[in-house]
Motif scaffolding. Sequence first.
Motif, PDB file in Angstrom:
ATOM      1  N   ASP A  22      -2.042   1.275  -8.374  1.00 49.78           N
ATOM      2  CA  ASP A  22      -2.405   2.506  -7.678  1.00 49.78           C
ATOM      3  C   ASP A  22      -3.411   2.265  -6.554  1.00 49.78           C
ATOM      4  OD1 ASP A  22      -1.627   3.182 -10.619  1.00 49.78           O
ATOM      5  OD2 ASP A  22      -1.367   5.057  -9.508  1.00 49.78           O
ATOM      6  N   PRO A  23      -2.975   1.543  -5.512  1.00 53.25           N
ATOM      7  CA  PRO A  23      -3.916   1.189  -4.438  1.00 53.25           C
ATOM      8  C   PRO A  23      -4.201   2.357  -3.489  1.00 53.25           C
ATOM      9  CG  PRO A  23      -1.740   0.261  -3.972  1.00 53.25           C
ATOM     10  CD  PRO A  23      -1.618   1.011  -5.261  1.00 53.25           C
ATOM     11  N   LEU A  24      -5.244   3.104  -3.825  1.00 52.06           N
ATOM     12  CA  LEU A  24      -5.598   4.354  -3.145  1.00 52.06           C
ATOM     13  C   LEU A  24      -5.831   4.252  -1.650  1.00 52.06           C
ATOM     14  CD1 LEU A  24      -8.205   6.302  -5.232  1.00 52.06           C
ATOM     15  CD2 LEU A  24      -5.901   6.919  -4.539  1.00 52.06           C
ATOM     16  N   ALA A  25      -6.412   3.122  -1.214  1.00 47.39           N
ATOM     17  CA  ALA A  25      -6.809   3.026   0.189  1.00 47.39           C
ATOM     18  C   ALA A  25      -5.741   2.334   1.031  1.00 47.39           C
ATOM     19  CB  ALA A  25      -8.143   2.292   0.307  1.00 47.39           C
ATOM     20  N   ASP A  26      -4.581   2.074   0.429  1.00 47.99           N
ATOM     21  CA  ASP A  26      -3.555   1.326   1.146  1.00 47.99           C
ATOM     22  C   ASP A  26      -2.355   2.168   1.525  1.00 47.99           C
ATOM     23  OD1 ASP A  26      -4.487  -1.448   1.363  1.00 47.99           O
ATOM     24  OD2 ASP A  26      -4.637  -1.294  -0.811  1.00 47.99           O
ATOM     25  N   GLY A  27      -1.812   1.838   2.696  1.00 49.61           N
ATOM     26  CA  GLY A  27      -0.595   2.474   3.175  1.00 49.61           C
ATOM     27  C   GLY A  27       0.638   1.869   2.520  1.00 49.61           C
ATOM     28  N   PRO A  28       1.826   2.351   2.931  1.00 51.24           N
ATOM     29  CA  PRO A  28       3.072   1.974   2.258  1.00 51.24           C
ATOM     30  C   PRO A  28       3.372   0.475   2.246  1.00 51.24           C
ATOM     31  CG  PRO A  28       3.488   3.471   4.136  1.00 51.24           C
ATOM     32  CD  PRO A  28       2.018   3.394   3.954  1.00 51.24           C
ATOM     33  N   VAL A  29       3.005  -0.261   3.312  1.00 49.17           N
ATOM     34  CA  VAL A  29       3.372  -1.680   3.375  1.00 49.17           C
ATOM     35  C   VAL A  29       2.651  -2.472   2.282  1.00 49.17           C
ATOM     36  CG1 VAL A  29       3.284  -3.764   4.792  1.00 49.17           C
ATOM     37  CG2 VAL A  29       3.918  -1.577   5.832  1.00 49.17           C
ATOM     38  N   ASP A  86      -3.651  -6.024 -18.340  1.00 50.07           N
ATOM     39  CA  ASP A  86      -4.123  -6.529 -17.052  1.00 50.07           C
ATOM     40  C   ASP A  86      -4.787  -5.429 -16.217  1.00 50.07           C
ATOM     41  OD1 ASP A  86      -4.397  -8.662 -15.244  1.00 50.07           O
ATOM     42  OD2 ASP A  86      -2.688  -7.951 -14.083  1.00 50.07           O
ATOM     43  N   GLY A  87      -4.980  -4.248 -16.814  1.00 49.32           N
ATOM     44  CA  GLY A  87      -5.677  -3.183 -16.093  1.00 49.32           C
ATOM     45  C   GLY A  87      -4.820  -2.442 -15.082  1.00 49.32           C
ATOM     46  N   GLN A  88      -3.507  -2.571 -15.200  1.00 48.34           N
ATOM     47  CA  GLN A  88      -2.625  -1.771 -14.348  1.00 48.34           C
ATOM     48  C   GLN A  88      -2.363  -0.451 -15.066  1.00 48.34           C
ATOM     49  OE1 GLN A  88      -1.998  -3.014 -11.416  1.00 48.34           O
ATOM     50  NE2 GLN A  88      -2.607  -5.123 -11.844  1.00 48.34           N
ATOM     51  N   ILE A  89      -2.315   0.642 -14.294  1.00 47.16           N
ATOM     52  CA  ILE A  89      -2.107   1.946 -14.919  1.00 47.16           C
ATOM     53  C   ILE A  89      -0.648   2.079 -15.353  1.00 47.16           C
ATOM     54  CG2 ILE A  89      -2.199   4.442 -14.539  1.00 47.16           C
ATOM     55  CD1 ILE A  89      -4.583   3.923 -12.672  1.00 47.16           C
TER      56      ILE A  89
END
Lengths: 259, 396
Positions: A52-59, B296-299
Amino acid sequence: MEKLQTLFKQKKDLLSVYFTAGFPNIDSTLPVLKALEEGGADFVEIGMPYSDPLADGPVIQNSSTVALKNGMSLKVLFEQLKELKKSVKIPMILMGYFNPVLKFGVEAFIEECKEVGISGLIIPDLPYETYIEEYEKLFTENGISNIFLITPQTPDDRIKKLNKASTSFIYMVSSAAVTGARNGGLSPKQVDYFERVNSMELKTPCMVGFGISNHQNYKEVCNYAHGAIVGSAFIKHLENIGDDHNEIVGFIKKLKNGQ
Amino acid sequence: MSESFQPDEKGFYGPYGGAYIPEMLIPNIENLRENYIRIMNSESFRKNFKTLLEDYAGRPSPLYYATRLSEQYGCNIWLKREDLNHTGSHKVNNTIGQILLAHEMGKKRIIAETGAGQHGVATATVCALMGLECIVYMGETDIERQAPNVARMKMLGAEVRSAVSGSRTLKDATNEALRDWIANPLDTFYLIGSVVGPHPYPDLVAKMQSVISGEIQWQLRNKTDKSDPDYVVACVGGGSNAAGSFYHFMDNPDVKLIGAEAAGEGLSSGKTAASIALGETGVIHGSMTNLMQTNDGQITEPYSISAGLDYPGIGPLHAWLNHTGRAKYLSVTDQEALDAALLLTRKEGIIPALESAHALAALNQLDLKSGENVVVTISGRGDKDMKTYMDRLQLV
């Protein structure tokens, strides 16, 4: 931390490149790193993939999803980094989100970082206040630099606070946006923001990231900062061409030298 | 009672809560944190909030004595009818409050995330009311299974944007809304729908929803001479209707607080959203709380038949209520919820939302005694779930 500090003292117009560990293949980490070094990247940011990379765009989101499907994890990454420790000379930074680090155990994580020769960390969702209260001592005792982000909305007094705690460089986010390549040159607003930060005479240098995708962008921001960080544009390249050594070397040379 | 169930100044409930957010969001969150209590305590806010809740949303919502359901369970069952609110759920309590906040803070563009679409509809509704631009992020999976609510949002003038990452449900919609806020920090207000996210949202939303338990107290007193029930039961996804139902009772240990979370196809099925039963401490959407995650801490991608409960985390207040033992959280499977929905429909003529059906199903796990007063919050109505009910209950 020292490796980074030395680099910043010795060189200007630095080029840093981000890539996601485990992308496009689980064992891409070493070939990508070697090609980046040969192509002329001054240091690298290795992305620790997250669901869930909140600060990242689609790429970058997509590269993380693929990397996780490939089986990348912090454990696997540290094993890979242990093996290539001797073959890569340029400083390495890890970038990723707080939850996997928390789950790994922050202390154990920092120890592993030290062990494999990581110079610094960018953890966007570990806020400054929590870092200072809970982790600053741990990081600095192990020679790991925590790299803070600033944005056009960050007030001057907060920039001063972050600068005080900064031990290598400050990551200047180019505009209000998530990561991703953008078209066009710098806007007058961005120039104002860069100049405002420059006039504060911070103790640590700034690197500009987010939206930097080609040689022209890179050169342009070098007028206002110590260098630039390229992420999504390189991931896009990996997506299209794969982790071929010569192609990566060529991509980085073109980014740096314009040809 | 030693523990406090109010957050400290940094937004922590014990070890849970806080604001684990990227620097890009710090100015927005600071701005909200510095203003929300001042605005919510102002005379004009209180007056406008009260008027809109009464005249627009139709509050107070009834506290209904469910005679035939009470006979079935051998105790006094009271239904707190949030399903009778305008827009069909408790969500409107919060959206009315937050839209007044947004207005006061001079914001022109409203973004929201939605799971079942109830919060999206409630947001689109208040945006229409105030003439504000509205963008709702919704997972692609939820857009398909909650089509009636998507249509309502569109008719209300909102733009519904599809979230196509992850399991394409509430978690992913929340990620997209946060990314939008990063890209639009100045003019945009993020109208979050549950007691989740970075401080001050969990506290802010709990306060907006606390109107539910405030009403339960005086309504029950009027009907029984006792203002505090023996049990309060509510479903928990992020946990906003439960937070609102528990709020005025948290400091009275004689009131047993029961949250019903979605077990999906069962706790060990791998298809579940039971963040208390299966979760561990971690950070999701800016908050330290209980969440389902890998080693591994992935949701973990959650699953529930109910889109509103299909979330891998839980509000930090609930993590704390669980940690301290003040509230108890029970897991309810899809099938148990479906059966409970049919039971309520046939006994009382009320078709509940699938989310609320989880609260009803939790009654089967309680040792209820004659004479005890049990309040169950019916958080929403079942109109949006008719397709699922028809298919799964084989009513065709």
